[in-house]
Design a protein around this motif. Structure first.
Motif, PDB file in Angstrom:
ATOM      1  N   ASP A 125       0.845  -1.210   0.000  1.00  0.00           N
ATOM      2  CA  ASP A 125       0.000   0.000   0.000  1.00  0.00           C
ATOM      3  C   ASP A 125       0.873   1.251   0.000  1.00  0.00           C
ATOM      4  O   ASP A 125       1.937   1.277   0.649  1.00  0.00           O
ATOM      5  N   TRP A 126       0.390   2.273  -0.669  1.00  0.00           N
ATOM      6  CA  TRP A 126       1.019   3.592  -0.545  1.00  0.00           C
ATOM      7  C   TRP A 126       0.286   4.349   0.549  1.00  0.00           C
ATOM      8  O   TRP A 126      -0.937   4.501   0.482  1.00  0.00           O
ATOM      9  N   HIS A 150       4.501   1.267   1.488  1.00  0.00           N
ATOM     10  CA  HIS A 150       5.363   2.362   1.035  1.00  0.00           C
ATOM     11  C   HIS A 150       4.915   3.602   1.808  1.00  0.00           C
ATOM     12  O   HIS A 150       3.743   3.966   1.743  1.00  0.00           O
ATOM     13  N   ILE A 152       5.024   7.584   2.711  1.00  0.00           N
ATOM     14  CA  ILE A 152       5.376   8.979   2.453  1.00  0.00           C
ATOM     15  C   ILE A 152       5.014   9.736   3.724  1.00  0.00           C
ATOM     16  O   ILE A 152       3.849   9.749   4.134  1.00  0.00           O
ATOM     17  N   VAL A 187       3.307  14.344  -3.738  1.00  0.00           N
ATOM     18  CA  VAL A 187       2.735  13.013  -3.457  1.00  0.00           C
ATOM     19  C   VAL A 187       2.141  12.413  -4.735  1.00  0.00           C
ATOM     20  O   VAL A 187       2.330  11.228  -5.028  1.00  0.00           O
ATOM     21  N   ILE A 190       5.096  11.231  -6.802  1.00  0.00           N
ATOM     22  CA  ILE A 190       5.732  10.020  -6.247  1.00  0.00           C
ATOM     23  C   ILE A 190       4.919   8.776  -6.600  1.00  0.00           C
ATOM     24  O   ILE A 190       5.456   7.708  -6.891  1.00  0.00           O
ATOM     25  N   THR A 191       3.603   8.909  -6.583  1.00  0.00           N
ATOM     26  CA  THR A 191       2.743   7.739  -6.826  1.00  0.00           C
ATOM     27  C   THR A 191       2.387   7.599  -8.311  1.00  0.00           C
ATOM     28  O   THR A 191       1.427   6.901  -8.658  1.00  0.00           O
ATOM     29  N   ARG A 194      -1.223   8.330  -9.456  1.00  0.00           N
ATOM     30  CA  ARG A 194      -2.325   7.493  -8.976  1.00  0.00           C
ATOM     31  C   ARG A 194      -2.923   7.997  -7.659  1.00  0.00           C
ATOM     32  O   ARG A 194      -4.113   7.908  -7.416  1.00  0.00           O
ATOM     33  N   GLY A 195      -2.085   8.520  -6.782  1.00  0.00           N
ATOM     34  CA  GLY A 195      -2.534   8.892  -5.440  1.00  0.00           C
ATOM     35  C   GLY A 195      -2.281   7.752  -4.462  1.00  0.00           C
ATOM     36  O   GLY A 195      -1.905   6.646  -4.857  1.00  0.00           O
ATOM     37  N   VAL A 196      -2.484   8.046  -3.185  1.00  0.00           N
ATOM     38  CA  VAL A 196      -2.169   7.042  -2.154  1.00  0.00           C
ATOM     39  C   VAL A 196      -3.411   6.226  -1.790  1.00  0.00           C
ATOM     40  O   VAL A 196      -4.542   6.681  -1.940  1.00  0.00           O
ATOM     41  N   ASP A 197      -3.145   5.017  -1.309  1.00  0.00           N
ATOM     42  CA  ASP A 197      -4.258   4.158  -0.885  1.00  0.00           C
ATOM     43  C   ASP A 197      -4.943   4.706   0.356  1.00  0.00           C
ATOM     44  O   ASP A 197      -6.155   4.611   0.504  1.00  0.00           O
ATOM     45  N   LYS A 216      -6.195   8.239  -3.591  1.00  0.00           N
ATOM     46  CA  LYS A 216      -6.508   7.663  -4.910  1.00  0.00           C
ATOM     47  C   LYS A 216      -8.024   7.455  -5.055  1.00  0.00           C
ATOM     48  O   LYS A 216      -8.777   7.530  -4.066  1.00  0.00           O
TER      49      LYS A 216
END
Ligand code: NDP
Length: 312
Positions: A125-126, A150, A152, A187, A190-191, A194-197, A216
């Motif tokens: 997961d981000w 992962h 951030i 952010v 970096i992803t 896509r964005g983070v989970d 995301k």
């Protein structure tokens, strides 16, 4: 009407703890300022560790004894003695010092509940974690990396950034620097767009909108604190475009029963005793210096946990 001489009642059984170390948590500032209402005058402090000085009636079932080394989560920790519910008091493993236990108890239980129940973090997961160098953030960063996410992190200032990096965070953004202020774009980049989970956001007022931007599609935002102030009322249709899930949890909702409390505490103690989680103590303030401890915490001067040495 004749009055009975005795009555049946439900009593919360208390133990009297001679406190050694009390934890200072950001929530204490909310009760002090009235952001979270509470009856005043009030002894602040939601956790402390020390020894049991006396047992109230009906506490035999608790298994606690006078002299036991314990930690508790209740009210009135900034005090030499606290009468606290036996159900919210736990014996400490011999290997855990009062300092390390208090530096990790409320914060550690919180991050375990957030990463397991509020949203179940999976390997790969981000995750965006705000205030990653703080009392809760320091432990959460380690836990997330242990799970295999992962990470951030955001943190204010180069020293905090270095600290979070040393915990293994994949990317750390100094959101107070000129470069880091546009942390939203960073952010997203970096992803790979896509964005983070999931976002874990305890900063609140200053970050909530950015958190909504970087999550995301079908992602989750966990808003769990108000360090910069509370989030303004949010129209639910702001969540629709990306089908975002939000949560606004409190630790106390996850440890309401003795079973839940023990389960999370035992898991935390195992992580600490085995060395899988490290603690960080910003400083040990005296009871007379509580005001300064709050000033430093609210001025973002602290990393890790702020503690009060209650006993002289
Ligand atoms: P911290 O040690 O994390 O201190 C707060 C940090 O927030 C600061 O160090 C600072 O880090 C950051 N911050 C960002 N903006 C501000 C601002 N305007 N003013 C002050 N600080 C700011 O505190 P805790 O570990 O005690 O708590 C962390 C958060 O988690 C709090 O919001 C707390 O309420 C929440 N919490 C929630 C729980 C729950 O059950 N829901 C339980 C436990 C904690 P930086 O300089 O890096 O930005």
């Amino acid at each position: 009407m004749s009055l009975p001489t005795t009555q049946r009642a439900v009593v919360v059984d208390k133990v009297l703890v001679k406190n050694e170390i009390a934890g200072v948590n950001y929530i204490d500032t909310y009760f002090r300022t009235g952001l979270y209402p509470s009856p005043k005058p009030e002894v602040l402090g939601r956790e402390a560790a020390g020894t049991i000085a006396a047992l109230g009636p009906e506490t035999e079932q608790s298994g606690l004894q006078v002299g036991d080394r314990v930690i508790w989560l209740a009210n009135g920790g900034y005090a030499e003695y606290s009468a606290v519910p036996a159900a919210k008091t736990l014996k400490l493993p011999d290997a855990l010092s009062y300092e390390d236990a208090t530096a990790s108890f409320m914060s550690g239980l919180t991050v375990l509940a957030l990463a397991k129940e509020t949203y179940t973090v999976r390997p790969g997961d981000w995750v965006l974690l705000h205030a990653a160098a703080g009392g809760a953030g320091f432990l959460m960063t380690q836990l997330l990396k242990k799970i295999g996410a992962h990470v951030i992190g955001t943190a204010g200032g180069p020293e905090k950034v270095a600290l979070v990096k040393s915990l293994g965070a994949d990317h750390v953004i100094d959101y107070r620097s000129e470069e880091g202020m546009d942390w939203v774009s960073t952010v997203i980049a970096i992803t790979g767009g896509r964005g983070v989970d999931v976002v874990y956001d305890s900063v609140g007022k200053d970050t909530w909108e950015g958190s909504l931007s970087v999550v995301k599609r079908k992602g989750t935002i966990v808003w769990f604190g108000n360090s910069s102030g509370p989030i303004p009322p949010l129209p639910l249709n702001r969540l629709s475009p990306k089908c975002v899930r939000i949560a606004r949890p409190t630790l106390f909702g996850y440890i309401a029963t003795r079973e839940e409390f023990e389960q999370y505490a035992n898991e935390l103690f195992d992580l600490l005793v085995s060395g899988a989680l490290k603690v960080s103590i910003h400083g040990l303030y005296s009871l007379a210096d509580v005001k300064q401890a709050h000033i430093d915490l609210e001025a973002r001067k602290t990393t890790g946990k702020v503690l009060i040495k209650v006993s002289e």
